[in-house]
Scaffold this active site. Structure first.
Site, PDB file in Angstrom:
ATOM      1  N   ILE A 174      99.655 -38.803  29.750  1.00 14.44           N
ATOM      2  CA  ILE A 174     100.452 -39.534  28.758  1.00 14.44           C
ATOM      3  C   ILE A 174      99.583 -40.192  27.694  1.00 14.44           C
ATOM      4  O   ILE A 174     100.078 -40.914  26.848  1.00 14.44           O
ATOM      5  CB  ILE A 174     101.357 -40.586  29.433  1.00 14.44           C
ATOM      6  CG1 ILE A 174     100.530 -41.612  30.219  1.00 14.44           C
ATOM      7  CG2 ILE A 174     102.368 -39.900  30.341  1.00 14.44           C
ATOM      8  CD1 ILE A 174     101.352 -42.774  30.750  1.00 14.44           C
ATOM      9  N   ILE A 225      82.881 -45.977  35.933  1.00 14.38           N
ATOM     10  CA  ILE A 225      83.600 -45.479  34.761  1.00 14.38           C
ATOM     11  C   ILE A 225      83.313 -43.991  34.614  1.00 14.38           C
ATOM     12  O   ILE A 225      82.193 -43.581  34.297  1.00 14.38           O
ATOM     13  CB  ILE A 225      83.190 -46.251  33.490  1.00 14.38           C
ATOM     14  CG1 ILE A 225      83.453 -47.750  33.676  1.00 14.38           C
ATOM     15  CG2 ILE A 225      83.937 -45.709  32.274  1.00 14.38           C
ATOM     16  CD1 ILE A 225      84.882 -48.118  34.019  1.00 14.38           C
ATOM     17  N   LYS A 274      84.206 -42.925  27.038  1.00 10.86           N
ATOM     18  CA  LYS A 274      84.853 -42.992  25.732  1.00 10.86           C
ATOM     19  C   LYS A 274      86.369 -43.167  25.868  1.00 10.86           C
ATOM     20  O   LYS A 274      86.971 -44.000  25.192  1.00 10.86           O
ATOM     21  CB  LYS A 274      84.535 -41.714  24.950  1.00 10.86           C
ATOM     22  CG  LYS A 274      84.546 -41.925  23.456  1.00 10.86           C
ATOM     23  CD  LYS A 274      84.277 -40.630  22.733  1.00 10.86           C
ATOM     24  CE  LYS A 274      82.997 -40.701  21.932  1.00 10.86           C
ATOM     25  NZ  LYS A 274      82.818 -39.506  21.084  1.00 10.86           N
ATOM     26  N   GLN A 290      91.345 -46.626  26.347  1.00 13.87           N
ATOM     27  CA  GLN A 290      92.433 -47.118  27.190  1.00 13.87           C
ATOM     28  C   GLN A 290      92.474 -48.642  27.197  1.00 13.87           C
ATOM     29  O   GLN A 290      93.536 -49.249  27.132  1.00 13.87           O
ATOM     30  CB  GLN A 290      92.271 -46.579  28.607  1.00 13.87           C
ATOM     31  CG  GLN A 290      93.587 -46.545  29.347  1.00 13.87           C
ATOM     32  CD  GLN A 290      93.455 -45.933  30.723  1.00 13.87           C
ATOM     33  OE1 GLN A 290      92.368 -45.634  31.180  1.00 13.87           O
ATOM     34  NE2 GLN A 290      94.573 -45.752  31.381  1.00 13.87           N
ATOM     35  N   LYS A 317      88.215 -46.974  40.103  1.00 10.37           N
ATOM     36  CA  LYS A 317      89.503 -47.662  40.290  1.00 10.37           C
ATOM     37  C   LYS A 317      90.317 -47.526  39.000  1.00 10.37           C
ATOM     38  O   LYS A 317      89.792 -47.153  37.955  1.00 10.37           O
ATOM     39  CB  LYS A 317      89.268 -49.142  40.603  1.00 10.37           C
ATOM     40  CG  LYS A 317      88.450 -49.387  41.870  1.00 10.37           C
ATOM     41  CD  LYS A 317      88.465 -50.851  42.312  1.00 10.37           C
ATOM     42  CE  LYS A 317      87.612 -51.735  41.440  1.00 10.37           C
ATOM     43  NZ  LYS A 317      87.444 -53.098  42.020  1.00 10.37           N
ATOM     44  N   GLY A 335      94.599 -48.465  33.568  1.00 10.66           N
ATOM     45  CA  GLY A 335      95.687 -48.506  32.587  1.00 10.66           C
ATOM     46  C   GLY A 335      96.430 -49.824  32.553  1.00 10.66           C
ATOM     47  O   GLY A 335      96.726 -50.355  31.477  1.00 10.66           O
ATOM     48  N   GLU A 336      96.729 -50.388  33.700  1.00 12.16           N
ATOM     49  CA  GLU A 336      97.543 -51.608  33.741  1.00 12.16           C
ATOM     50  C   GLU A 336      96.711 -52.849  33.392  1.00 12.16           C
ATOM     51  O   GLU A 336      97.130 -53.684  32.603  1.00 12.16           O
ATOM     52  CB  GLU A 336      98.183 -51.794  35.127  1.00 12.16           C
ATOM     53  CG  GLU A 336      98.618 -50.524  35.836  1.00 12.16           C
ATOM     54  CD  GLU A 336      99.788 -49.811  35.193  1.00 12.16           C
ATOM     55  OE1 GLU A 336     100.532 -50.446  34.427  1.00 12.16           O
ATOM     56  OE2 GLU A 336      99.946 -48.594  35.450  1.00 12.16           O
TER      57      GLU A 336
END
Lengths: 326, 719
Positions: free
Chosen positions: B465, B603, B607, B612, B675, B678-679
């Protein structure tokens, strides 16, 4: 949207002939009209596209500056004559809409844009401007963006333009063409207050078209400023905006021009405050006093009363910028 | 219908550039509405203009006669939907579209007009005349809090003593309110439905999970799962709005069946405000108390959110107060008010973002009462183990994140006295706020095919998405296989591909990434078996295939978490730092500087990770300063259902945002140590902004958004 006829006008005369028929509308940039057609707020039978008419010129005249009705908002805002003679107009234009919209929108179209009142745009809601006699949805509804000056029981909508606020302050004249030839009216008299006929935004008569505006030369170029307060820094209508222009000599204001946006059904010229400033020193104290004078007769509604506090602050701030005090 | 992605590698230090970036910016990426199916027709929905009641009559004659109109589907003529025939008006958590004459909210579709062009369908839709029996509606949360009910049990949580904060020497009790926010992804929700006979269906659908969508559609239409193909090749943002199958999707499938032609339905922007969920308007109250030296005594956190009358939507609003700080006494309560509105749904940082605004604002208020620096206050209550059950964290470097962010923003320049720093007529302030979100991992399966030319194809049914899932997966595979990213293609967004979870809950890198990791490991082992002992770990795959006369070598592998979740509490952490300037006379707020720090483990794709974080931070700025759904409760109708009136930030509102990463792997969650992100990119941001505004002005805004009018009409509050 409703199916409609589309023609491209070849001349001013053919445009005037075409718009004599009811249900016919002019389209230029279309940035507002197409939205209104998609939402079913307006449903013309025929559109006359005037983009090919030779009305895009920006020229110096003996008494000032002439801007054709089809000059693009983006072009006017970057034009060297405008920047040199009337920087306030450039600032007002750049405060409006977004770069994409300014690239499409024309000077005449900007004047003809309609209110963004949510009740006007939603055909399932009452609105005297869209459908006379249905009532004003905003009066007892969500009226945060609405008028604090010159409203009527019929309508409390505001005119959404920034450019028009600049032109109102700069004593511009509108040049109109119709069957009987050309006529000129003061810009400040072009738009109407709602009164009992909120469906009429302005004094353009049936069968008439705007062909340009004239701005008289003045001594405001050095000391003018457009300040717009909005919920985000681009692509948002004014909560309150102020066009301020001063002619200052030796620290004394010879003449002042002030107009406000986001507060009335038309660009709201502050004549009393202008008079109060004439002959006074360009000081913050005097600006604040003028701002208070400008607020006489202001009337707020449930969600827009903040404007009564915000507007004088914005007037004073715009004047400070214009005078170079900031 | 396969689309190949061109892969490009950028500077090594940043990791890969977005593998599908070129397709997206050149318009070559095809989104769900952009597939030109032969014989395609166009559907436009007609929305109810009342909020509650029933349809008295529907006059569709004029619409049916309008040019190009092929059919008008309503509850009066809709073909029977097999999964709808259980006698209940709702199912799958949503109302059943065109099932009966009931109206649950303003904007609910009452008809679908299908025509041979979009424009003709739009005109046809304007010709449908509906009459209603109107009932009294309720759309106002504040006016209906007395009807709030707990969704499960009594909705409470307690550890230690209830309301212990009241006994503390220093305390704060305040109410915090957020309005409803709309996801408003740039891409409108869209579906094309095409039947092949009576029992086979293909849809091109905007969805965050092609396989969940397939399962839901199969259930609603009583089809075999393998006979439903859901494609979602590119998704232009969703933020949670495409986590489930909505009624408009069912409408398109119904119409395609009725017409026996493919039907496309694209929601209007106005529909996006009513038909695909939103972050629910929520009232919260926090009582928080501490000892004079800043040790928390207790937190009481109550929340009342809005939901619809036909479905309870619940989220973890009060969870942050249970888990963010070491506090001996915590009690929370969560209730819902059912209103005559569309149902809310998860929106980026769901619940936690709402709760963190309240909790992190309250902590800030407490810090001024205590005269303790907000970061120091958080460190004095730092949870070393999970406060609810005492489990150790799988990893937690939030303390490092505080330090990194504070240094980056210049926290030392912050004045502890609000409203005292003036820079050229603008008040300057600093604020911070943090967030946490469970670090999840689901099972996933990936198929890997090494082709004769040494190109690797990876396949799995995830959708992307926007976070850059394809890029992250290619990054993992490139490192594992020792081949450049240009030689790897990642196929996704088709339900027939190997199993992958729905993209939500910040779990995809952990879930699908682990499966990519596993499949690469297995593929390498297959090569090792071919080569025999002593071969290199990363051979020239093409050469090996050639030597063994093989056209390709393929393997399918699955990965899922094990017992580690029983032993460890797993969370991602973030902290946001904001410097603002506020004009004292006009109330204009300028975000001057932003630094966001994420503790997201290793990570994988620097990029896209940075992008994000920036996207989440901007979402948080929008939540803080401008986003707000406005109802006219007289009509039960939204009055700002468009992008001119519902404000999201534009470039001019956003300064440079610096994304910083602790970048230490989590030793337990998955092989990459990654981990979710997004949130947490959004959670806590709104409080950081509100806290900075307070620091600048001494004005504490507790009901979002913080708009100029609120600032100029409110008084300074000094503790």
């Amino acid at each position: 949207m409703k199916q409609f006829q589309y023609t491209r006008a070849v001349s001013q005369q053919s445009t005037i002939d075409a718009i004599a028929k009811p249900g016919t509308k002019i389209i230029a940039g279309g940035t507002n009209l197409v939205d209104l057609m998609k939402r079913g707020v307006t449903a013309p039978d025929k559109l006359v596209d005037i983009n090919n008419l030779p009305l895009k010129n920006i020229t110096s005249t003996k008494t000032g500056l002439h801007i054709g009705a089809l000059a693009l908002n983006s072009v006017v805002s970057e034009n060297s004559l405008v920047l040199q003679k009337q920087p306030l107009l450039s600032m007002a234009l750049k405060a409006g809409a977004s770069p994409q919209l300014r690239n499409m929108a024309t000077v005449g179209g900007n004047m003809m844009q309609r209110t963004r009142c949510a009740y006007f745009f939603d055909v399932s809601m009452p609105c005297n401007k869209r459908e006379p006699g249905t009532g004003c949805g905003a009066m007892g509804g969500y009226n945060r963006m609405h008028a604090i000056f010159g409203a009527s029981e019929q309508c409390i909508a505001v005119h959404p333009s920034d450019m028009c606020v600049g032109l109102a302050a700069l004593d511009a004249t509108v040049i109109i063409a119709g069957k009987k030839g050309e006529r000129r009216i003061q810009f400040i008299d072009f738009h109407r207050l709602p009164g009992d006929h909120p469906e009429q935004d302005n004094h353009l008569a049936m069968g008439e078209m705007i062909i340009g505006v004239d701005i008289p030369d003045n001594n405001f170029a050095k000391n003018s400023y457009y300040l717009k307060i909005r919920d985000r820094q681009s692509y948002a209508f004014a909560l309150v905006s102020v066009a301020a222009a001063l002619d200052i000599s030796n620290g004394i204001i010879k003449q002042a021009r002030l107009a406000m946006g986001g507060v009335a059904h038309k660009p709201w010229r502050l004549f009393d405050a202008e008079k109060a400033l004439a002959g006074k020193a360009a000081t913050e104290e005097n600006f604040k006093q003028a701002a208070q004078i400008a607020m006489r007769d202001a009337k707020g509604y449930e969600y827009n009363s903040f404007k009564i506090k915000m507007a004088p602050a914005v007037i004073a701030e715009a004047l400070k910028h214009a005078a170079g005090l900031v | 219908m396969k689309e190949t992605t061109t892969l490009k590698k950028s500077a090594q230090t940043d990791g890969l550039s977005r593998v599908d970036g070129r397709l997206k910016v050149t318009g070559a990426a095809r989104y769900s509405a952009e597939f030109n199916i032969k014989g395609l027709t166009y559907g436009v929905l007609v929305g109810s203009t009342i909020a509650k009641g029933s349809i008295k009559s529907l006059d569709t004659k004029q619409a049916e006669r309008a040019p190009g109109v092929l059919t008008v589907i309503t509850h009066l003529n809709s073909p029977k939907v097999p999964g709808y025939q259980d006698g209940k008006p709702t199912g799958n958590g949503v109302f059943k579209i065109f099932y009966d004459n009931k109206i649950y909210f303003s904007g609910q579709p009452v008809a679908l007009v299908v025509a041979d062009s979009f424009e003709r369908a739009l005109f046809g839709a304007s010709q449908v005349k509906a009459q209603y029996n109107q009932d009294n509606h309720q759309t106002n949360l504040r006016a209906n809090v007395n009807t709030a009910k707990a969704p499960h049990g009594d909705g409470t949580y307690k550890r230690g003593t209830e309301d212990a904060w009241k006994t503390a020497p220093v305390k704060v009790e305040q109410e915090y309110i957020i309005p409803s926010d709309i996801h408003n992804p740039m891409e409108l929700h869209a579906i094309i439905a095409q039947w092949d006979g009576d029992d086979k269906l293909t849809v091109w659908d905007k969805t965050q999970g092609v396989q969940d969508a397939r399962d839901e559609i199969a259930q609603i239409f009583k089809l075999k799962k393998e006979n439903v193909q859901v494609n979602s090749k590119f998704v232009g943002g969703a933020f949670g709005s495409a986590l489930r199958t909505w009624p408009h999707e069912v409408a398109a499938i119904i119409a395609a069946k009725a017409l026996n032609r493919p039907v496309k339905v694209v929601l209007s922007r106005a529909d996006m405000f009513t038909s695909v969920g939103y972050r629910p308007h929520t009232w919260q109250k926090i009582g928080i108390g501490a000892t004079a030296d800043g040790k928390l005594v207790g937190i009481t956190h109550e929340a009342i959110g809005q939901t619809s009358t036909y479905e309870n939507f619940t989220e973890g609003t009060v969870g942050v107060s249970q888990s963010l700080y070491a506090c001996p006494n915590v009690n929370t309560s969560y209730k819902l008010v059912a209103l005559d509105v569309g149902v809310p749904t998860w929106m980026r940082g769901p619940g936690e973002a709402t709760g963190a605004f309240a909790l992190e604002s309250a902590l800030d208020e407490l810090s001024y009462q205590l005269n303790i620096d907000p970061i120091e206050l958080r460190m004095r209550n730092y949870a070393q183990t999970e406060p609810q059950g005492g489990k150790p964290f799988s990893s937690k470097y939030l303390d490092e994140a505080y330090k990194m962010g504070a240094e980056h923003i210049g926290w030392n320049d912050r004045s502890p006295k609000p409203g005292t720093v003036n820079e050229n007529g603008w008040l300057v302030g600093y604020g911070m706020g943090g967030g946490m979100f469970g670090a999840y991992r689901d099972g996933a399966t990936v198929k890997a095919i090494m082709m004769a030319d040494g190109n690797l194809i990876l396949q799995t049914a995830v959708s992307d998405i926007g976070p850059g899932t394809g890029t992250a997966m290619v990054s993992i595979a490139s490192e594992m296989m020792g081949i450049p990213a240009e030689k790897i293609r990642f196929d996704m967004g088709e339900s027939s591909l190997p199993q992958a979870p729905t993209q939500g809950g910040s779990s995809i890198t952990a879930s699908v990434g682990s499966a990519v990791y596993a499949v690469c490991k297995d593929l390498k082992e297959k090569f090792q078996q071919l080569i025999g002992n002593g071969g290199t770990d990363k051979p020239d795959y093409a050469q090996v295939l050639k030597q063994h006369n093989l056209a390709k070598l393929q393997v399918t592998s699955s990965a899922q978490g094990g017992d580690e979740r029983k032993k460890y509490a797993m969370f991602s952490w973030s902290v946001h730092f904001v410097r603002v300037k506020v004009h004292p006379a006009t109330g204009v707020i300028k975000i001057d500087k932003v630094a966001c720090v994420a503790d997201s483990g290793h990570i994988v794709s620097p990029k896209t990770a940075r992008s994000q974080i920036i996207g989440g931070a901007i979402g948080g700025i929008g939540m803080a300063l401008m986003e707000e759904v406005v109802f006219d409760h007289r009509y039960g109708r939204i009055v700002n259902n468009n992008f001119a009136d519902y404000h999201v930030p534009v470039n001019a509102d956003i300064p440079q945002i610096d994304a910083l990463f602790v970048n230490k792997p989590d030793p337990y969650i998955n092989p990459m140590g990654a981990k979710g992100m997004g949130e947490i990119a959004l959670i806590g941001m709104a409080s950081a902004v509100a806290n900075a505004v307070y620091n600048a002005t001494g004005k504490r805004v507790r009901d979002l958004p913080i708009t100029p009018d609120k600032l100029i009409t409110m008084d300074v509050e000094l503790s």
